[in-house]
Design a protein around this motif. Structure first.
Motif, PDB file in Angstrom:
ATOM      1  N   LEU A 188       1.120  -0.857   0.310  1.00 60.99           N
ATOM      2  CA  LEU A 188       0.102   0.290  -0.466  1.00 60.99           C
ATOM      3  C   LEU A 188       1.131   1.341  -0.227  1.00 60.99           C
ATOM      4  CD1 LEU A 188      -3.088  -1.082   1.820  1.00 60.99           C
ATOM      5  CD2 LEU A 188      -3.303  -0.381   0.005  1.00 60.99           C
ATOM      6  N   SER A 225      -5.705   7.783   3.991  1.00 58.97           N
ATOM      7  CA  SER A 225      -6.674   7.197   3.526  1.00 58.97           C
ATOM      8  C   SER A 225      -5.991   6.177   2.927  1.00 58.97           C
ATOM      9  CB  SER A 225      -6.664   7.978   1.738  1.00 58.97           C
ATOM     10  OG  SER A 225      -5.479   7.814   0.998  1.00 58.97           O
ATOM     11  N   THR A 226      -4.734   5.676   3.487  1.00 57.61           N
ATOM     12  CA  THR A 226      -4.124   4.172   2.833  1.00 57.61           C
ATOM     13  C   THR A 226      -4.417   4.143   4.667  1.00 57.61           C
ATOM     14  OG1 THR A 226      -1.958   5.196   3.374  1.00 57.61           O
ATOM     15  CG2 THR A 226      -2.762   4.433   1.082  1.00 57.61           C
ATOM     16  N   ILE A 282      -6.604   4.361   6.810  1.00 52.03           N
ATOM     17  CA  ILE A 282      -8.212   3.933   7.105  1.00 52.03           C
ATOM     18  C   ILE A 282      -7.870   2.661   6.279  1.00 52.03           C
ATOM     19  CG2 ILE A 282     -10.059   4.772   6.951  1.00 52.03           C
ATOM     20  CD1 ILE A 282      -9.108   7.788   7.089  1.00 52.03           C
ATOM     21  N   ALA A 283      -7.710   2.275   5.507  1.00 55.96           N
ATOM     22  CA  ALA A 283      -7.578   1.244   4.007  1.00 55.96           C
ATOM     23  C   ALA A 283      -6.676   0.163   4.951  1.00 55.96           C
ATOM     24  CB  ALA A 283      -7.634   1.843   2.463  1.00 55.96           C
ATOM     25  N   PRO A 342      -9.055  -2.336   6.673  1.00 60.55           N
ATOM     26  CA  PRO A 342     -10.055  -4.023   5.693  1.00 60.55           C
ATOM     27  C   PRO A 342      -9.359  -4.835   4.498  1.00 60.55           C
ATOM     28  CG  PRO A 342     -11.143  -1.686   5.882  1.00 60.55           C
ATOM     29  CD  PRO A 342      -9.583  -1.223   6.257  1.00 60.55           C
ATOM     30  N   VAL A 343      -8.608  -3.669   4.006  1.00 63.95           N
ATOM     31  CA  VAL A 343      -7.189  -4.477   3.027  1.00 63.95           C
ATOM     32  C   VAL A 343      -6.406  -5.709   3.405  1.00 63.95           C
ATOM     33  CG1 VAL A 343      -5.449  -4.052   0.841  1.00 63.95           C
ATOM     34  CG2 VAL A 343      -7.265  -2.335   0.888  1.00 63.95           C
TER      35      VAL A 343
END
Length: 125
Positions: A58, A67-68, A70-71, A74-75
């Motif tokens: 990422l 934003s990464t 936060i992601a 889930p990723v």
């Protein structure tokens, strides 16, 4: 993120674990036997193994910004589930079928070969 890592959920988790240990808390029993928690339990080791790989990918693809971050979770969960579903589970089932049918793998053959070499070595005395 900071709330979870600074102990924000510690009191809640304490009561859930104590209730589950005592066996009288229906909320804890329901929570720990729910489908999402069982799936998270099955993929937890893969999450541990894959966290640096996913984070580095990422960060190199999108940069390590808010934003990464936060992601990331889930990723990581999706990636770990996919690895479990399409790699770990088929490999485990394949190994189980081979073991139940009595097929010897390379490790069994190596152990037999080492044992025979040991027997020949020790029988010379």
């Amino acid at each position: 993120y900071y709330f979870f890592h600074n102990g924000g959920l510690l009191p809640v988790m304490f009561f859930l674990v104590v209730g589950a240990a005592v066996g009288e808390d229906p909320l804890a029993v329901w929570l720990f036997r729910s489908k999402p928690m069982l799936v998270l339990g099955r993929i937890s080791y893969l999450q541990y193994l894959m966290q640096h790989i996913v984070r580095n990918q990422l960060a190199s693809s999108f940069g390590w910004n808010q934003s990464t971050k936060i992601a990331f979770v889930p990723v990581l969960i999706v990636f770990s589930y996919l690895c479990h579903r399409f790699v770990e589970r088929p490999a485990t089932e394949y190994q189980r079928r081979r073991q139940e049918s009595g097929v010897k793998g390379c490790d069994d053959r190596c152990i037999e070969r080492l044992e025979s070499m040991w027997d020949r070595c020790c029988s010379r005395e």
